[in-house]
Design a protein around this motif. Structure first.
Motif, PDB file in Angstrom:
ATOM      1  N   GLN A 138       0.811  -1.219   0.000  1.00 10.80           N
ATOM      2  CA  GLN A 138       0.000   0.000   0.000  1.00 10.80           C
ATOM      3  C   GLN A 138       0.848   1.274   0.000  1.00 10.80           C
ATOM      4  O   GLN A 138       1.974   1.306   0.487  1.00 10.80           O
ATOM      5  N   LYS A 139       0.233   2.305  -0.571  1.00  8.57           N
ATOM      6  CA  LYS A 139       0.777   3.664  -0.466  1.00  8.57           C
ATOM      7  C   LYS A 139      -0.083   4.410   0.540  1.00  8.57           C
ATOM      8  O   LYS A 139      -1.309   4.467   0.403  1.00  8.57           O
ATOM      9  N   ALA A 140       0.557   4.975   1.551  1.00  8.18           N
ATOM     10  CA  ALA A 140      -0.166   5.669   2.611  1.00  8.18           C
ATOM     11  C   ALA A 140       0.189   7.148   2.626  1.00  8.18           C
ATOM     12  O   ALA A 140       1.326   7.535   2.337  1.00  8.18           O
ATOM     13  N   LEU A 141      -0.786   7.947   2.970  1.00  7.48           N
ATOM     14  CA  LEU A 141      -0.604   9.388   3.122  1.00  7.48           C
ATOM     15  C   LEU A 141      -1.052   9.799   4.509  1.00  7.48           C
ATOM     16  O   LEU A 141      -2.140   9.412   4.961  1.00  7.48           O
ATOM     17  N   HIS A 175       5.037   0.118   2.655  1.00 14.35           N
ATOM     18  CA  HIS A 175       6.313   0.369   1.960  1.00 14.35           C
ATOM     19  C   HIS A 175       6.501   1.827   1.559  1.00 14.35           C
ATOM     20  O   HIS A 175       7.633   2.272   1.373  1.00 14.35           O
ATOM     21  N   GLN A 176       5.398   2.575   1.387  1.00 23.56           N
ATOM     22  CA  GLN A 176       5.535   3.996   1.038  1.00 23.56           C
ATOM     23  C   GLN A 176       4.609   4.812   1.924  1.00 23.56           C
ATOM     24  O   GLN A 176       3.402   4.581   1.949  1.00 23.56           O
ATOM     25  N   VAL A 177       5.188   5.759   2.652  1.00 25.33           N
ATOM     26  CA  VAL A 177       4.411   6.653   3.515  1.00 25.33           C
ATOM     27  C   VAL A 177       4.769   8.083   3.164  1.00 25.33           C
ATOM     28  O   VAL A 177       5.941   8.477   3.241  1.00 25.33           O
ATOM     29  N   ASP A 178       3.775   8.867   2.766  1.00 22.67           N
ATOM     30  CA  ASP A 178       3.965  10.267   2.402  1.00 22.67           C
ATOM     31  C   ASP A 178       3.315  11.163   3.454  1.00 22.67           C
ATOM     32  O   ASP A 178       2.431  10.727   4.193  1.00 22.67           O
ATOM     33  N   LEU A 179       3.747  12.410   3.492  1.00 25.21           N
ATOM     34  CA  LEU A 179       3.267  13.347   4.504  1.00 25.21           C
ATOM     35  C   LEU A 179       2.866  14.664   3.859  1.00 25.21           C
ATOM     36  O   LEU A 179       3.609  15.214   3.037  1.00 25.21           O
ATOM     37  N   ALA A 180       1.699  15.165   4.232  1.00 25.04           N
ATOM     38  CA  ALA A 180       1.219  16.468   3.764  1.00 25.04           C
ATOM     39  C   ALA A 180       1.045  17.392   4.961  1.00 25.04           C
ATOM     40  O   ALA A 180       0.524  16.980   6.002  1.00 25.04           O
ATOM     41  N   ASN A 236      10.920  15.107   8.181  1.00 21.75           N
ATOM     42  CA  ASN A 236      10.334  13.773   8.076  1.00 21.75           C
ATOM     43  C   ASN A 236      10.849  13.017   6.861  1.00 21.75           C
ATOM     44  O   ASN A 236      10.914  11.792   6.871  1.00 21.75           O
ATOM     45  N   LYS A 237      11.231  13.752   5.847  1.00 14.56           N
ATOM     46  CA  LYS A 237      11.817  13.104   4.673  1.00 14.56           C
ATOM     47  C   LYS A 237      13.258  12.682   4.951  1.00 14.56           C
ATOM     48  O   LYS A 237      13.690  11.586   4.568  1.00 14.56           O
ATOM     49  N   GLU A 238      13.984  13.515   5.669  1.00 13.85           N
ATOM     50  CA  GLU A 238      15.400  13.253   5.919  1.00 13.85           C
ATOM     51  C   GLU A 238      15.626  12.278   7.069  1.00 13.85           C
ATOM     52  O   GLU A 238      16.508  11.417   7.006  1.00 13.85           O
ATOM     53  N   MET A 239      14.814  12.392   8.124  1.00 16.42           N
ATOM     54  CA  MET A 239      15.077  11.636   9.348  1.00 16.42           C
ATOM     55  C   MET A 239      14.161  10.441   9.564  1.00 16.42           C
ATOM     56  O   MET A 239      14.574   9.434  10.147  1.00 16.42           O
ATOM     57  N   PHE A 240      12.913  10.567   9.133  1.00 12.76           N
ATOM     58  CA  PHE A 240      11.918   9.573   9.525  1.00 12.76           C
ATOM     59  C   PHE A 240      11.351   8.756   8.369  1.00 12.76           C
ATOM     60  O   PHE A 240      10.391   8.013   8.546  1.00 12.76           O
ATOM     61  N   GLY A 241      11.924   8.892   7.182  1.00 15.20           N
ATOM     62  CA  GLY A 241      11.601   7.978   6.102  1.00 15.20           C
ATOM     63  C   GLY A 241      10.392   8.298   5.258  1.00 15.20           C
ATOM     64  O   GLY A 241       9.958   7.451   4.469  1.00 15.20           O
ATOM     65  N   ALA A 242       9.812   9.503   5.385  1.00 19.10           N
ATOM     66  CA  ALA A 242       8.711   9.866   4.495  1.00 19.10           C
ATOM     67  C   ALA A 242       9.221   9.862   3.050  1.00 19.10           C
ATOM     68  O   ALA A 242      10.271  10.430   2.753  1.00 19.10           O
ATOM     69  N   THR A 243       8.472   9.209   2.151  1.00 23.50           N
ATOM     70  CA  THR A 243       8.915   9.097   0.764  1.00 23.50           C
ATOM     71  C   THR A 243       8.727  10.409   0.015  1.00 23.50           C
ATOM     72  O   THR A 243       9.649  10.927  -0.611  1.00 23.50           O
ATOM     73  N   ASN A 244       7.523  10.949   0.065  1.00 21.61           N
ATOM     74  CA  ASN A 244       7.196  12.225  -0.583  1.00 21.61           C
ATOM     75  C   ASN A 244       6.518  13.125   0.427  1.00 21.61           C
ATOM     76  O   ASN A 244       5.860  12.656   1.362  1.00 21.61           O
ATOM     77  N   THR A 245       6.651  14.423   0.240  1.00 19.84           N
ATOM     78  CA  THR A 245       5.948  15.381   1.084  1.00 19.84           C
ATOM     79  C   THR A 245       5.210  16.381   0.206  1.00 19.84           C
ATOM     80  O   THR A 245       5.612  16.648  -0.930  1.00 19.84           O
ATOM     81  N   ASP A 295      -3.894   4.337  -1.055  1.00 22.78           N
ATOM     82  CA  ASP A 295      -4.648   3.202  -0.527  1.00 22.78           C
ATOM     83  C   ASP A 295      -5.100   3.449   0.906  1.00 22.78           C
ATOM     84  O   ASP A 295      -6.131   2.937   1.345  1.00 22.78           O
ATOM     85  N   VAL A 296      -4.283   4.195   1.645  1.00 21.27           N
ATOM     86  CA  VAL A 296      -4.556   4.496   3.052  1.00 21.27           C
ATOM     87  C   VAL A 296      -4.287   5.973   3.278  1.00 21.27           C
ATOM     88  O   VAL A 296      -3.228   6.479   2.879  1.00 21.27           O
ATOM     89  N   VAL A 297      -5.239   6.666   3.899  1.00 18.97           N
ATOM     90  CA  VAL A 297      -5.056   8.077   4.236  1.00 18.97           C
ATOM     91  C   VAL A 297      -5.368   8.255   5.719  1.00 18.97           C
ATOM     92  O   VAL A 297      -6.433   7.850   6.194  1.00 18.97           O
ATOM     93  N   ILE A 298      -4.433   8.851   6.439  1.00 20.76           N
ATOM     94  CA  ILE A 298      -4.617   9.180   7.853  1.00 20.76           C
ATOM     95  C   ILE A 298      -4.834  10.680   7.970  1.00 20.76           C
ATOM     96  O   ILE A 298      -3.946  11.463   7.605  1.00 20.76           O
TER      97      ILE A 298
END
Length: 335
Positions: A164-167, A188-193, A203-212, A225-228
């Motif tokens: 899944q791709k999560a946001l 496998h992919q977690v993005d942050l807005a 979060n991209k540099e330290m905590f593994g967010a793929t895209n912001t 697939d998943v939105v929080i």
């Protein structure tokens, strides 16, 4: 002993209070740290939290400390143990407790909400909600186990798989926790807005967010697939629905005002076969939360931006302390 007492709406007073009496099934804890969160802001303003707080009451439902004394019936901890406390206490007898939904308990009580909490030198809690802290987890980090466990409960309500791709929408403390927790659960992919460029970059540099996505300037694609939703505002709740692909799940985690509503296209919910899930408090999620801290899969200390004293709490909840990611109150020098 010193305690910060909520004496009325928007009124906190430092007072000298008696040490709490210890019941046979309870633990007396020397408070080390107490976290401050949005619930405390609401209770200070006279709004409900997980339950109503009736002044005078000592707030502080995110706590860590050291066991000072145990009641005669307590066997799970002993004096000197480093502990964190799940504030929520269930009756075990209502319809929801008896059908494995204790978070919806009709008779919910909570440390720091309906009974005195950690914004005092010592507080008591039933032994059933007191958890030993692993040796490699600091008491400062342990004061955040309650919010971690709320996020973990929300995650457990979803069906997650690695593809899944999560946001995550929201770059506050909870949103940043979700970025790490989703990865710990194998997504496998977690993005942050969000709206803070520094937090997004961190979060991209330290905590593994793929895209912001800096949402003041960038649109979020409908590709998840998943939105929080971890903000609780109508515009971000609408963003969460709009960011979904077919078959997606949306976790409405952010807490809005009691009368708040938002708009969504109900045909889209039907056509995409969306699952929209609420999440309330944190039943039986402390063990998993402590395990993630101990394993190193979750870094919270770098998210704690402010360490306050009891006499600074009112300034914080009044908004006079700015640029806070997460604030904890150092109540004593326990380690």
């Amino acid at each position: 002993m010193e305690a910060l007492v909520l004496t009325g709406t928007k009124s906190l007073e430092l007072e000298d209070v008696k040490a709490p009496e210890l019941k046979p099934n309870e633990v007396l804890i020397n408070t080390a740290y107490a976290g401050i969160c949005g619930t405390d802001h609401a209770l200070y303003a006279g709004l409900p939290g997980s339950a109503d707080a009736v002044p005078p009451i000592v707030l502080g439902h995110e706590n860590s400390g050291v066991v000072a004394e145990v009641g005669s019936e307590v066997t799970n901890v002993k004096p000197g143990d480093r502990v964190s406390v799940d504030p929520n206490i269930y009756c075990g007898q209502c319809e929801f407790c008896l059908t494995d939904r204790p978070e919806l308990c009709d008779n919910l009580s909570a440390v720091g909400v309906t009974r005195d909490g950690g914004l005092e030198k010592q507080f008591t809690a039933p032994a059933s909600v007191v958890y030993q802290v692993p040796d490699n987890v600091s008491l400062k980090a342990a004061a955040t186990v309650e919010p971690i466990s709320c996020a973990v409960h929300g995650i457990k309500l979803l069906k997650l798989t690695p593809y899944q791709k999560a946001l995550v929408i929201g770059d506050g403390f909870m949103g940043q926790l979700f970025v790490q927790i989703l990865q710990a659960y194998g997504v496998h992919q977690v993005d942050l807005a969000g709206i803070n460029k520094e937090k997004l970059a961190r979060n991209k540099e330290m905590f593994g967010a793929t895209n912001t996505y800096y949402t003041k300037e960038e649109a979020i694609p409908a590709d998840y697939d998943v939105v929080i939703e971890a903000v609780g505002m109508p515009q971000t709740q609408e963003q969460a629905i709009n960011a979904t692909k077919k078959g997606a799940q949306v976790l409405m985690f952010g807490v809005g005002k009691p009368s708040q509503t938002f708009t969504m296209n109900t045909y889209e919910v039907f056509q995409k076969q969306l699952t929209i899930q609420g999440s309330f408090i944190n039943p039986y999620s402390f063990k998993d939360s402590l395990a993630m801290l101990s394993s190193g899969k979750l870094n919270v200390e770098d998210l704690i931006s402010h360490e306050l004293t009891l006499d600074q709490v009112e300034d914080f909840v009044e908004g006079r302390i700015q640029n806070v990611s997460k604030a904890v109150v150092k109540v004593s020098d326990e380690k």
